[in-house]
Design an enzyme around this catalytic site. Structure first.
Site, PDB file in Angstrom:
ATOM      1  N   TRP A 102      13.080  27.573  44.118  1.00  7.39           N
ATOM      2  CA  TRP A 102      11.828  28.159  44.633  1.00  7.39           C
ATOM      3  C   TRP A 102      11.815  29.680  44.523  1.00  7.39           C
ATOM      4  O   TRP A 102      10.807  30.279  44.146  1.00  7.39           O
ATOM      5  CB  TRP A 102      11.539  27.705  46.062  1.00  7.39           C
ATOM      6  CG  TRP A 102      11.096  26.268  46.091  1.00  7.39           C
ATOM      7  CD1 TRP A 102      11.745  25.216  46.658  1.00  7.39           C
ATOM      8  CD2 TRP A 102       9.903  25.715  45.504  1.00  7.39           C
ATOM      9  NE1 TRP A 102      11.042  24.052  46.453  1.00  7.39           N
ATOM     10  CE2 TRP A 102       9.916  24.327  45.764  1.00  7.39           C
ATOM     11  CE3 TRP A 102       8.844  26.258  44.786  1.00  7.39           C
ATOM     12  CZ2 TRP A 102       8.891  23.472  45.324  1.00  7.39           C
ATOM     13  CZ3 TRP A 102       7.820  25.408  44.346  1.00  7.39           C
ATOM     14  CH2 TRP A 102       7.858  24.035  44.615  1.00  7.39           C
ATOM     15  N   ASP A 172       9.958  33.387  52.024  1.00  8.28           N
ATOM     16  CA  ASP A 172       9.291  32.101  51.788  1.00  8.28           C
ATOM     17  C   ASP A 172       9.962  31.069  52.696  1.00  8.28           C
ATOM     18  O   ASP A 172      11.019  30.542  52.368  1.00  8.28           O
ATOM     19  CB  ASP A 172       9.439  31.711  50.312  1.00  8.28           C
ATOM     20  CG  ASP A 172       8.928  30.292  50.029  1.00  8.28           C
ATOM     21  OD1 ASP A 172       8.370  29.651  50.953  1.00  8.28           O
ATOM     22  OD2 ASP A 172       9.093  29.832  48.884  1.00  8.28           O
ATOM     23  N   LYS A 196       5.909  20.788  54.875  1.00 10.89           N
ATOM     24  CA  LYS A 196       7.266  20.384  55.254  1.00 10.89           C
ATOM     25  C   LYS A 196       7.431  20.342  56.770  1.00 10.89           C
ATOM     26  O   LYS A 196       7.752  19.309  57.320  1.00 10.89           O
ATOM     27  CB  LYS A 196       8.303  21.315  54.625  1.00 10.89           C
ATOM     28  CG  LYS A 196       8.602  20.995  53.167  1.00 10.89           C
ATOM     29  CD  LYS A 196       7.885  21.874  52.188  1.00 10.89           C
ATOM     30  CE  LYS A 196       8.067  21.412  50.758  1.00 10.89           C
ATOM     31  NZ  LYS A 196       7.868  22.483  49.792  1.00 10.89           N
TER      32      LYS A 196
HETATM   33  C1  LIG Z   1       7.522  23.219  48.722  1.00 13.80           C
HETATM   34  C2  LIG Z   1       7.882  24.641  48.566  1.00 13.80           C
HETATM   35  C3  LIG Z   1       7.044  25.566  47.898  1.00 13.80           C
HETATM   36  C4  LIG Z   1       5.784  25.147  47.173  1.00 13.80           C
HETATM   37  O1  LIG Z   1       4.785  24.770  47.995  1.00 13.80           O
HETATM   38  P1  LIG Z   1       3.365  24.288  47.369  1.00 13.80           P
HETATM   39  O2  LIG Z   1       2.551  24.152  48.597  1.00 13.80           O
HETATM   40  O3  LIG Z   1       3.610  23.040  46.618  1.00 13.80           O
HETATM   41  O4  LIG Z   1       2.889  25.393  46.493  1.00 13.80           O
HETATM   42  C5  LIG Z   1       7.429  26.885  47.841  1.00 13.80           C
HETATM   43  N1  LIG Z   1       8.565  27.301  48.416  1.00 13.80           N
HETATM   44  C6  LIG Z   1       9.406  26.449  49.056  1.00 13.80           C
HETATM   45  C7  LIG Z   1      10.642  26.977  49.687  1.00 13.80           C
HETATM   46  C8  LIG Z   1       9.083  25.100  49.149  1.00 13.80           C
HETATM   47  O5  LIG Z   1       9.911  24.265  49.791  1.00 13.80           O
END
Ligand SMILES: *Cc1c(COP(=O)(O)O)cnc(C)c1O
Length: 360
Positions: A102, A172, A196
């Site tokens: 990511w 993030d 999540k």
């Molecule tokens: C799932 C995830 C993303 C992407 O999220 P989307 O909503 O699919 O764009 C980005 N960063 C991390 C750490 C993730 O787990």
């Protein structure tokens, strides 16, 4: 139906209490004769729902007035673009720490808008996946910010500290927000896709220190301009109203269940149980350095890859869903976010034990 536990990495399991409440008030919200999904985001009812959600998140994370809390479209990846568009000036630079897939994607997106430096890359030690030691990061004097990903969902790597830099720190937190206590004041921007630990996909939460707003590039799409969204209370355009409402239910559920400290204790317990079973088994293994093992996403390998499909077939039949590892890592992955109860992890360990005995 016997009990089912969903280990999906995202969209992920939600608290059953929350889904029951949402179901119960789905068609006729609070006696209003229609669904919250059918209501104007400008109406008093919805505005109250929206404000209560924001306040509950502020309470949970102890977010001060120095920060705007934004409910935005476009998930985590939308923020990969929003961050540089808002705070990477034309001709400026930013530092990105890469320790998994990511953060690697975040760097690639930022490079479309300007000079985004690779401050640290994938790292391993003694054959174990790890995180580049902080002292080895190549941080630049002129970076507008430092970006990192505290929990790498695919790789199962998690920071056990918050890096100290003299630049605004951007994190993030898509897969670890609300899973452990953090000091928000150490960050310039925290963002997270919702699917999540928060609620439905599509929604992203951005917690933005107010002095970082108002610097967006001319070409920034208005819906991604933090200042414009903050001024409009995240309603510059129609927000993802149902996702926002459901996120609010999850925040309230967290508050009535002991808040983040209670979640953190439970998350620690769940992770310790699972890793210690894996470490003591000769049949399964995990390839991440102990210190940086994720509490949220636990990748593990079977002794023999040829058994993977049988494991998946039988685990699903036992009510343990979505254990297939990410295609880039292989093996299995158990995502054990806030909504996963301890008994779900116990059920997984019991299944793993039985499977190992039969196939060892
Ligand atoms: C799932 C995830 C993303 C992407 O999220 P989307 O909503 O699919 O764009 C980005 N960063 C991390 C750490 C993730 O787990």
């Amino acid at each position: 139906m016997s009990k089912v536990f969903n280990f999906c990495a995202g969209p992920a399991m939600l608290p059953a209490d929350v889904m029951q409440q949402a179901q119960q008030e789905y068609v006729n919200w609070h006696g209003k004769g229609c669904s919250i999904m059918e209501m104007s985001h400008r109406g008093a009812d919805y505005i109250q729902v929206a404000q209560e959600a924001e306040q509950a998140l502020r309470d949970l994370m102890n977010i001060s007035d120095e920060y705007a809390v934004l409910f935005m479209h476009g998930g985590g990846r939308g923020q990969f673009a929003a961050v540089p568009l808002n705070i990477l000036p034309e001709g400026g630079q930013a530092d990105y720490v890469v320790n998994g897939s990511w953060s690697k994607s975040a760097l690639a997106e930022a490079q479309k808008y300007g000079q985004a430096n690779l401050a640290a890359d994938y790292y391993s030690e003694d054959g174990k996946r790890s995180i580049t030691p902080f002292e080895q990061w190549q941080l630049s004097k002129d970076a507008a910010y430092v970006h990192y990903c505290p929990n790498e969902t695919v790789d199962g790597l998690e920071f056990d500290y918050i890096p100290q830099t003299d630049k605004p720190l951007v994190a993030d937190m898509s897969s670890c927000i609300l899973s452990r206590e953090i000091d928000v004041n150490k960050f310039g921007i925290i963002y997270a896709g919702a699917q999540k630990n928060i609620g439905p996909s599509g929604l992203a939460i951005a917690i933005v220190r107010k002095d970082l707003m108002g610097k967006a590039r001319q070409a920034t799409p208005s819906i991604y301009d933090y200042q414009i969204q903050a001024k409009a209370d995240s309603m510059y355009n129609t927000p993802p109203t149902y996702a926002w409402y459901l996120a609010g239910l999850v925040f309230k559920w967290l508050k009535t269940n002991g808040g983040i400290s209670a979640m953190e204790a439970q998350n620690k317990l769940k992770a310790e149980k699972l890793y210690s079973y894996i470490d003591n088994s000769e049949f399964y293994h995990n390839q991440v350095e102990t210190r940086y093992r994720s509490r949220m996403n636990v990748p593990f390998m079977l002794k023999d890859d040829a058994l993977n499909s049988l494991f998946l077939q039988q685990s699903e039949a036992a009510g343990l869903l979505a254990l297939k590892g990410h295609r880039s890592v292989g093996g299995m992955r158990a995502s054990i976010y806030n909504a996963m109860p301890v008994e779900g992890v116990d059920a997984l360990i019991e299944f793993m034990q039985t499977f190992a005995v039969k196939n060892g």
